[in-house]
Structures are given as structure tokens and as C-alpha cells.
Design a protein around this motif. Structure first.
Motif, PDB file in Angstrom:
ATOM      1  N   PHE A 158       0.837  -1.190   0.000  1.00 33.07           N
ATOM      2  CA  PHE A 158       0.000   0.000   0.000  1.00 33.07           C
ATOM      3  C   PHE A 158       0.873   1.242   0.000  1.00 33.07           C
ATOM      4  O   PHE A 158       1.474   1.553   1.015  1.00 33.07           O
ATOM      5  CB  PHE A 158      -0.897  -0.042   1.240  1.00 33.07           C
ATOM      6  N   ALA A 159       0.962   1.957  -1.100  1.00 29.86           N
ATOM      7  CA  ALA A 159       0.206   1.797  -2.332  1.00 29.86           C
ATOM      8  C   ALA A 159       1.066   2.235  -3.516  1.00 29.86           C
ATOM      9  O   ALA A 159       2.062   2.944  -3.374  1.00 29.86           O
ATOM     10  CB  ALA A 159      -1.060   2.648  -2.298  1.00 29.86           C
ATOM     11  N   ALA A 160       0.617   1.786  -4.711  1.00 33.26           N
ATOM     12  CA  ALA A 160       1.192   2.174  -6.004  1.00 33.26           C
ATOM     13  C   ALA A 160       2.624   1.707  -6.188  1.00 33.26           C
ATOM     14  O   ALA A 160       3.375   2.274  -6.974  1.00 33.26           O
ATOM     15  CB  ALA A 160       1.105   3.689  -6.204  1.00 33.26           C
ATOM     16  N   TYR A 161       2.995   0.631  -5.504  1.00 37.05           N
ATOM     17  CA  TYR A 161       4.338   0.071  -5.651  1.00 37.05           C
ATOM     18  C   TYR A 161       4.613  -0.316  -7.103  1.00 37.05           C
ATOM     19  O   TYR A 161       5.730  -0.175  -7.610  1.00 37.05           O
ATOM     20  CB  TYR A 161       4.428  -1.141  -4.728  1.00 37.05           C
ATOM     21  N   GLY A 162       3.579  -0.790  -7.800  1.00 40.56           N
ATOM     22  CA  GLY A 162       3.743  -1.191  -9.189  1.00 40.56           C
ATOM     23  C   GLY A 162       3.922  -0.045 -10.159  1.00 40.56           C
ATOM     24  O   GLY A 162       4.177  -0.270 -11.348  1.00 40.56           O
ATOM     25  N   ALA A 163       3.788   1.191  -9.680  1.00 41.83           N
ATOM     26  CA  ALA A 163       3.946   2.359 -10.549  1.00 41.83           C
ATOM     27  C   ALA A 163       5.342   2.964 -10.444  1.00 41.83           C
ATOM     28  O   ALA A 163       5.557   4.111 -10.864  1.00 41.83           O
ATOM     29  CB  ALA A 163       2.896   3.409 -10.202  1.00 41.83           C
ATOM     30  N   THR A 165      -5.122   9.190 -10.791  1.00 45.34           N
ATOM     31  CA  THR A 165      -4.542   7.933 -11.250  1.00 45.34           C
ATOM     32  C   THR A 165      -4.428   6.940 -10.107  1.00 45.34           C
ATOM     33  O   THR A 165      -4.711   5.746 -10.268  1.00 45.34           O
ATOM     34  CB  THR A 165      -3.164   8.185 -11.879  1.00 45.34           C
ATOM     35  N   LEU A 166      -4.009   7.408  -8.957  1.00 43.90           N
ATOM     36  CA  LEU A 166      -3.901   6.540  -7.794  1.00 43.90           C
ATOM     37  C   LEU A 166      -5.256   5.923  -7.450  1.00 43.90           C
ATOM     38  O   LEU A 166      -5.375   4.708  -7.263  1.00 43.90           O
ATOM     39  CB  LEU A 166      -3.380   7.348  -6.605  1.00 43.90           C
ATOM     40  N   ARG A 167      -6.290   6.748  -7.425  1.00 48.64           N
ATOM     41  CA  ARG A 167      -7.614   6.261  -7.038  1.00 48.64           C
ATOM     42  C   ARG A 167      -8.255   5.404  -8.124  1.00 48.64           C
ATOM     43  O   ARG A 167      -9.023   4.497  -7.816  1.00 48.64           O
ATOM     44  CB  ARG A 167      -8.523   7.450  -6.703  1.00 48.64           C
ATOM     45  N   GLU A 168      -7.947   5.665  -9.359  1.00 46.15           N
ATOM     46  CA  GLU A 168      -8.614   4.957 -10.444  1.00 46.15           C
ATOM     47  C   GLU A 168      -7.939   3.635 -10.790  1.00 46.15           C
ATOM     48  O   GLU A 168      -8.611   2.661 -11.152  1.00 46.15           O
ATOM     49  CB  GLU A 168      -8.665   5.847 -11.685  1.00 46.15           C
ATOM     50  N   ILE A 169      -6.622   3.568 -10.664  1.00 43.85           N
ATOM     51  CA  ILE A 169      -5.892   2.390 -11.118  1.00 43.85           C
ATOM     52  C   ILE A 169      -5.311   1.584  -9.963  1.00 43.85           C
ATOM     53  O   ILE A 169      -5.468   0.360  -9.905  1.00 43.85           O
ATOM     54  CB  ILE A 169      -4.771   2.803 -12.096  1.00 43.85           C
ATOM     55  N   TYR A 170      -4.642   2.235  -9.035  1.00 44.65           N
ATOM     56  CA  TYR A 170      -3.840   1.497  -8.067  1.00 44.65           C
ATOM     57  C   TYR A 170      -4.551   1.185  -6.752  1.00 44.65           C
ATOM     58  O   TYR A 170      -4.186   0.212  -6.074  1.00 44.65           O
ATOM     59  CB  TYR A 170      -2.527   2.252  -7.813  1.00 44.65           C
ATOM     60  N   LEU A 171      -5.548   1.959  -6.368  1.00 47.42           N
ATOM     61  CA  LEU A 171      -6.231   1.695  -5.107  1.00 47.42           C
ATOM     62  C   LEU A 171      -7.375   0.680  -5.181  1.00 47.42           C
ATOM     63  O   LEU A 171      -7.646  -0.007  -4.190  1.00 47.42           O
ATOM     64  CB  LEU A 171      -6.763   3.003  -4.505  1.00 47.42           C
ATOM     65  N   ASN A 184       7.867   2.345  -1.594  1.00 46.31           N
ATOM     66  CA  ASN A 184       8.047   3.542  -2.413  1.00 46.31           C
ATOM     67  C   ASN A 184       7.492   4.798  -1.764  1.00 46.31           C
ATOM     68  O   ASN A 184       6.643   4.743  -0.874  1.00 46.31           O
ATOM     69  CB  ASN A 184       7.346   3.348  -3.756  1.00 46.31           C
ATOM     70  N   GLU A 185       7.948   5.930  -2.246  1.00 50.28           N
ATOM     71  CA  GLU A 185       7.289   7.189  -1.931  1.00 50.28           C
ATOM     72  C   GLU A 185       6.252   7.483  -3.006  1.00 50.28           C
ATOM     73  O   GLU A 185       6.308   6.950  -4.119  1.00 50.28           O
ATOM     74  CB  GLU A 185       8.297   8.329  -1.875  1.00 50.28           C
ATOM     75  N   ILE A 186       5.293   8.315  -2.661  1.00 47.88           N
ATOM     76  CA  ILE A 186       4.328   8.818  -3.630  1.00 47.88           C
ATOM     77  C   ILE A 186       4.330  10.336  -3.531  1.00 47.88           C
ATOM     78  O   ILE A 186       4.030  10.900  -2.481  1.00 47.88           O
ATOM     79  CB  ILE A 186       2.900   8.291  -3.369  1.00 47.88           C
TER      80      ILE A 186
END
Length: 763
Positions: A227-232, A248-254, A273-275
Motif C-alpha cells: 500500500f500503495a502504487a508500488y507497481g507504478a 490515477t492513484l484512485r482509479e488504477i492502483y487503489l 516507495n514514496e508517492i
């Protein structure tokens, strides 16, 4: 959207910040709403605990008695030996350990906790049970290729059944990160690039691991990560920076994480990761505002391995003490491996920099989770040496591994119907570094499985054919280096054969954590082997071993038949042979797009059209969105996969309008025009033509599998309602707008199938 570095440091300085935390009604309501039901004895227990014991309940360490693979994956660092770790248990300095060495280790540690510690609080035992325990199933991205959430639930259930028998209470799975850059090594651990598939697999695996009741001795606590967006991560580089919009975070990664919460997951793991400048381990917006506030998450959050420590190298925390403070007040309840909470939380509370009420809230949640797992009632409920042996690699488990393996295989090419192969009368040369032997059968992120127990390709093929003497096995090359005389031997074998099966691809050490690849290609020595074998002129079947989508070229992509087999686990060879020889028709579909060139990364079928889309793949126009010489599309797109049948799509039926509160039916006729029964994955995609926020060229909205005999047809029907068309609008809230929508019923994300349109009417 996110806390900033300066405002965070300023906000946390001094006693005033602590007083504000304690008296902030919104924050107090948030934690109260997110709390697990707490048995009455727990508050009485907390009242007896020292600050050091409370910090101990928030400290998780690698087991000092792990051994072998476990130690290599999660080294115990500079921690104590096992006797020293037992002493930490006696002192109440540990909540538990992870990746330990089975039921005997757990028995000895739990005995120390229950007979020699002051408060007799049971330990929790965790492990990386990523795609199986002793019986190994396909890597998760491979299993996602089945497009069967029910299969993912069954394999997770079986993994829990095995793992719980060896004393494991908690698994660090499922990983639900969306992966749209195939350079990222951890692609293998998730469900691929699509949000809908990611949500469904997250839901299924949580339910499978946790079972009907967490107190059952065959259930384990699941952990949604990361949690969260490690794949980005930028450029697909593991641990790298993530810088994306909140939309983008809310639509794809969350969404997959929200699906895990809705499925009842009760632990989360913060990502490395950092965001947008804030490490996830120190990001209160993620942990409190979104996870606990918006979603009502009731469990606890654990850092990833030394995640709090790594905020120092991020440049976010000045030292260990500040890192512990930032992570804890951001909402990370438990520290893994670093020991920072154990070392610094007592002093932070004594100095008034961390509220004791906040410390008690996290301890209460962890103890309530141990109660939910039944550990206070029976600390040894999952620790049974006889049960551990009895549940390991059972016949039902191995049968499930074989089923999962063949359902994960994707046939991406089959020119001239080369496959399936005959079981008799043909000489087959089985060539390549993965043709035989125990290397890389289970795949990455396996702590307890043994490659030596898995079935290799040669064994599976020989078991399937009528005459084993017709099978010749030649290595040809190693994975990443030429083999002296290897190509010459392979060419000689190919000349003597009627058919070549070429087993090439990635080793298990080339995928997984810290295995990002700048060039996602078949390694050059294997490519050279493929070129030499292809030049012989015999029909070639490529059996590709991989943990990600690859950029295929030359003799590999030009081979008449290609099977994508991922890492299939315990029953690898049998599962592949089932497909090769036609005992089962391939039914898997790609969960991630195979690019035309490695330079296309990151790539997803659900990309935006841009203001200058190229109108045709066959004719590339100047000053349009494409790379030189190739269209902006995949070589083998998401959802693609062939069968031993032949399917045609026709007779689309879609009403012209969808009422605001209504329902619209979309249907298409699917016909098997081939000569064999087969299973087709029928996929529904939409595109919003004009919206207040630009939309992807296509989005998967539903899918359905149908099995058809030769010559048979079925009308496949989908229902569309307004909520299926939601997107994250300008205010970063879910919204839907009236307008025109394109709709496809098709066999992949980038084929036409049958296409129509409808209009969503306003309220």
C-alpha cells in the motif's frame, strides 16, 4: 492530497502536536470506527503492560531459525540466534516472527511465550506464502491468466490449509499491485495490468486465505500489499519513486486494495516507495484518511521489511528515532525487522511526542487480531507436527496444482495448428535450459517449496507419450550463458526430430523482488539457440518460462506455436504436457500485454488516446502517437489467448440508450467453427467518447467463459448499469456522466470482435 515533507516535520514537533492529536475529534472517531471488536480482557491486559511490552507487541522480526531459502529471502540481519530470540520472547519484546522453520520452531517459541513470559501473550507466526506452501501453485500473474477468481480462491485456500498446519497464522499475501511496466520484477506476484481483474483476484485470494473463520486451524490472516502504487515505480525499477496524480492513484492502483478490504482482509502492508515525495510508510493520508477513514479498515498495518528504516535513506527522516515517530503517527501499527518501534516508542511516549492513547490503540488492535485468530484460546491451535506432515503435498493439493497449471498456460500463437502434438509416431526433440532438471520450476518467492519435488518438462512429456524412446532431451545453453557444444548438440537433435519443443525464457532468479530488467527479452544465449534450431527447418513449439510479459523477437516470435507457461509450480511438467498433447485445450489469456518492443514500457491496453491517435495500425501516419516503425499497440494484447477451437463473434445486440437508473443488455453470438471443443473467454469493453476527464481507449467491464463443442454457438449476454461506467472525476470523486459510449464484445483488448454503441441518458 498528500502530506508534504515540511508540513509533516512542523506538525510533529513539540507537545502541541500531541495534544492536538489527542483532542482531535475527527481522528478519535476515525480510530474508534476502524477498531476491531475487542474482548473485555484485552483492555485489562493492556493496563498491566509496560511501555516496553507494548512496543514489543508492535515489533515483528525474521525468525532466527529460518534456514535455507527463508534466510536468503529475509536474513535475520544482526539479530540474535534462536536462543537469543527465545529470550526476547520471555521479555515480551516480540509480537512474533516470520519465515520460521515449521511447527517445531513455532512450538518452542510459543512454549516460551506461554510459560516463561510475564504476561503470557501468544506469539503470531507469519510467512511469505505467496503461491503455495509445500505444494506450489503457479505464480500469481500466471494464475490470473486463468481469468478464474474461483481458482485463485481455491489455491489460496489450499495454501492456507498447508501453511496453517505448520504453525503459520498470517501470510504476507495477496500482493494486489497493478503492474503496467513489465520491467518491474514483481509483476509475477500480482494479477497484471487490469483493474477489474486485479480487484476480482484480490477478493478471491483474501477469501481463500482467511476461510470462513479465522479461528479455524486451516485459516490464515491475509495481508494486502503493498500500500500503495508500488507497481507504478518509475521505469519499472523496484523501490523507485512514484509520482502520479491522485486521480490515477484512485482509479488504477487503489481499487484492488479496496476490494481486499471489502473481502474482509484484516492486515495491510505499507509499500517501500514514496508517492509524490512522501514515503508510504510515513503517509498518514494513505493510512488514516483513505484506509481507515474512507474505507473503514478495521485491521492493522505492518511496515514492509525495514520500511521505517528506509525513510532515512529516502531523506524523509533524520534518524531512527524520527523514522519510528513518523511511521507510527502516520498509522503504521507494526514495525517489521528494523526494531525501531521497540527501540524508540517507549521514549517517544515518555517524552510526550507520541500519545500513549495512540500506542494503546495499536496494541489493542494487534491483540484483538490475535484473539480473532483464536490464539488466546489456544496458542497452539496451528502448531501440530503430525498435522504438518499429514497436510503436506496431498493428492488433492497436487491435483489442484496441475489444474491451476494448465489453466494458467496461454497459447499466444499456433500457426498451421501445429499444436496439439501427437502422442505417438513422431520424434520430439526437447531442447533448452528448461527442457529438464529441477531449476526454476516453482518460480520466485517460494520459501517452503522444493524444486526437487516438482515435475520438470521432460518428465511430464515422457509420461504423456506412448514411446519414451522418441523423446530426445538436449540442454543447448544455460539461461544466461552459452554452453560449450550446446548449440551443435541442439541442432543435431533437431535434425533427427520431427518436431522441436524449445523450452526457454527466464529463470526464477530473473523475476520477483529486486529483479527489475532493463531489457525484457529472452536472454541472448537462448535467443542464439532459438535461431540455430529454427534454421534446421523443423516445426518449433516455444515453451516460454517467464514471470512477466516479454518482448519477443526473431526465431522466438516467428515460431509457429508459442505457449506462455510462466512458473507453474509443483506440477509444471504434467500441466504443460496436458496442453502440448491436447488432453486439455488451452484456456488462459494474457493478464499483461506483450509489447512489440521493450522500449514501449510502460504499456497498458487501457492507455489514453492522446490528441493525435494514429487511426490505423497498418499505416502509420506522421505526427501521430506512435514510435518510429511500430503502432501504439501490443504484439500480443491483454486478454489474448488461443484455444484448440476456432471462435467467431457475430450478431451484436445492444440497445441504443441506457436510462440513468436503468439496465442495458449487450449480447453477441459466439460460435466454435473449429474441430475441437474449447473454452472461450468472452470479454466486454467500453469507451467513454467524451467526458470531463479523458478516458482510456478501452476498459474491461466484464468477462465470461463459455465452453462450446465444434459447430456450437452461444449467445453471451452482459448487463450494463450506470455504476459500471463510473470514473474518478475532476474532484477526485467517483462520478458518471451522460454521453455516448462505444462497446465491444471481443476475444482481447485490441481486437474488434463485434462493436456497437449506446447513449447513457441523464437523470
Amino acid at each position: 492530497m498528500f502530506d508534504t515533507r515540511i508540513s509533516r516535520r512542523a506538525a510533529l514537533m513539540g507537545a502541541g502536536a500531541v495534544a492536538a492529536w489527542m483532542h482531535n475529534p475527527a481522528r478519535a472517531m476515525l480510530w474508534q470506527a476502524a477498531a476491531l471488536p475487542v474482548p473485555a480482557f484485552i483492555d485489562a491486559l493492556i493496563a498491566k503492560m509496560t511501555l516496553a511490552e507494548k512496543a514489543g507487541q508492535l515489533t515483528l522480526m525474521p525468525s532466527a531459525w529460518g534456514g535455507g531459502v527463508a534466510t536468503a529471502l529475509n536474513p535475520a540481519s544482526n539479530g540474535p540466534n534462536f536462543d537469543g530470540q527465545l529470550e526476547e520472547v520471555r521479555q515480551g519484546r516480540l509480537t512474533g516472527v516470520f519465515n520460521g522453520n515449521g511447527a517445531e520452531m513455532a512450538r518452542r517459541m510459543q512454549t516460551a511465550a506461554m510459560t516463561q513470559s510475564r504476561l503470557k501473550i501468544p506469539l503470531i507466526f507469519a510467512a511469505d506464502v505467496i503461491h503455495g506452501h509445500r505444494t506450489i501453485f503457479p505464480v500469481p500473474v500466471g494464475e490470473a491468466a486463468s481469468f478464474e477468481p474461483g481458482l485463485a480462491e481455491r489455491t489460496a485456500r489450499m495454501a492456507a490449509y498447508e501453511a496453517a498446519a505448520s504453525g503459520i497464522d498470517w501470510t504476507f499475501a495477496p500482493m494486489v499491485d497493478i503492474a503496467r511496466d513489465q520491467r518491474w520484477g514483481r509483476t509475477m506476484e500480482g494479477a497484471g495490468e487490469d483493474v477489474l481483474l486485479g480487484r476480482l483476484i484480490a477478493d478471491a485470494r483474501v477469501r481463500g486465505f482467511q476461510g470462513k473463520d479465522l479461528k479455524d486451524n486451516d485459516a490464515v490472516l491475509a495481508c494486502a500489499k503493498h500500500f500503495a502504487a508500488y507497481g507504478a515505480a518509475e521505469a519499472g525499477l523496484d523501490y523507485n519513486t512514484v509520482d502520479i496524480s491522485e486521480r490515477t492513484l484512485r482509479e488504477i492502483y487503489l481499487p484492488p486494495f479496496k476490494a481486499a478490504v471489502d473481502a474482509g482482509v484484516l492486515s495491510f502492508m505499507a509499500s517501500f516507495n514514496e508517492i509524490s515525495g512522501v514515503p508510504s510508510t510515513g503517509n498518514s493520508w494513505l493510512m488514516e484518511t483513505v484506509l481507515r477513514g474512507e474505507w473503514g479498515f478495521k485491521g492493522f498495518v505492518v511496515s514492509d521489511y525495514t520500511g521505517d528504516m528506509e525513510m532515512i535513506d529516502h531523506g524523509f527522516a533524520a534518524d531512527a528515532r524520527e523514522a519510528a515517530k513518523l511511521a507510527f503517527l502516520a498509522g503504521v501499527d507494526m514495525s517489521m525487522t528494523s526494531g525501531f518501534y521497540r527501540d524508540h516508542l517507549p521514549d517517544l511516549v515518555e517524552k510526550g511526542e507520541v500519545p500513549v492513547a495512540r500506542l494503546d490503540a495499536s496494541v489493542r488492535t494487534v491483540l484483538a487480531m490475535k484473539a480473532r485468530l483464536g490464539l488466546f484460546e489456544d496458542p497452539f491451535r496451528r502448531i501440530d507436527l503430525k498435522r504438518e506432515k499429514a497436510r503436506s503435498r496431498t493428492k488433492p493439493a497436487l491435483a489442484l496444482a496441475r489444474e491451476a497449471g494448465r489453466k494458467s498456460i496461454v497459447m499466444i500463437k499456433n500457426d498451421g495448428d501445429l499444436l496439439p502434438l501427437p502422442k505417438s509416431g513422431k520424434k520430439i526433440a526437447l531442447i533448452g535450459p528448461f527442457a529438464s532438471g529441477s531449476d526454476s520450476l516453482n518460480g520466485p518467492w517460494v520459501v517452503y517449496g522444493d524444486n526437487a519435488q516438482a515435475i520438470d518438462l521432460a518428465t511430464g512429456v515422457k509420461a504423456a507419450v506412448a514411446d519414451r524412446s522418441l523423446i530426445t532431451v538436449v540442454q543447448g545453453s544455460t539461461v544466461e550463458a552459452p554452453l560449450p557444444g550446446g548449440i551443435e548438440a541442439a541442432v543435431a537433435a533437431a535434425r533427427e526430430a520431427d518436431i522441436v519443443v524449445l523450452a526457454i525464457g527466464e529463470s526464477e532468479g530473473m523475476s520477483g523482488e529486486a529483479q527489475s530488467r532493463a531489457e525484457i527479452i529472452v536472454p541472448e544465449p537462448q535467443q542464439a539457440l532459438a535461431e540455430a534450431v529454427a534454421a534446421v527447418g523443423k516445426p518449433v513449439v516455444i515453451v516460454l518460462k517467464n514471470g512477466r510479459a516479454l518482448a519477443l523477437k526473431g526465431a522466438v516470435v516467428n515460431a509457429p506455436s508459442i505457449l506462455v507457461t510462466w512458473f507453474l509450480g509443483s506440477e509444471s511438467g504434467h500441466a504443460i504436457a496436458d496442453i502440448l498433447f491436447g488432453d486439455y485445450s488451452p484456456s488462459g489469456r494474457l493478464p499483461c500485454s506483450f509489447p512489440r518492443s521493450l522500449g514501449q514500457q510502460p504499456y497498458s491496453y487501457a492507455h489514453k488516446p492522446t490528441g493525435r491517435p494514429n487511426p490505423s495500425e497498418t499505416q502509420l501516419e506522421p505526427y501521430k502517437a506512435h514510435y518510429r516503425g511500430i503502432p501504439n499497440s501490443a504484439l500480443f494484447p491483454f486478454g489474448h489467448g488461443l484455444t484448440y477451437g476456432k471462435f467467431e463473434y457475430s450478431d451484436l445486440s445492444v440497445a441504443p440508450t441506457l436510462a440513468w437508473d436503468g439496465e442495458l443488455t449487450v449480447s453477441a453470438k459466439v460460435t466454435n467453427t473449429g474441430k475441437r471443443a474449447a473454452e472461450e473467454l468472452v470479454q466486454l469493453y467500453t469507451h467513454d467518447r467524451a467526458a470531463s476527464v479523458t478516458r482510456p481507449v478501452r476498459e474491461l467491464k466484464a468477462f465470461r467463459k463459455v465452453t462450446l463443442a465444434p459447430g456450437a454457438s452461444e449467445v453471451v449476454t452482459f448487463k450494463i448499469r450506470r455504476d459500471l461506467l463510473l470514473f474518478i472525476g475532476r474532484e477526485n470523486k467517483p462520478t458518471v456522466e451522460p454521453g455516448l459510449f462505444d462497446v465491444w464484445v471481443s476475444p482481447s483488448a485490441e481486437t474488434q470482435g463485434v462493436r456497437g454503441s449506446f447513449e447513457l441518458k441523464g437523470a
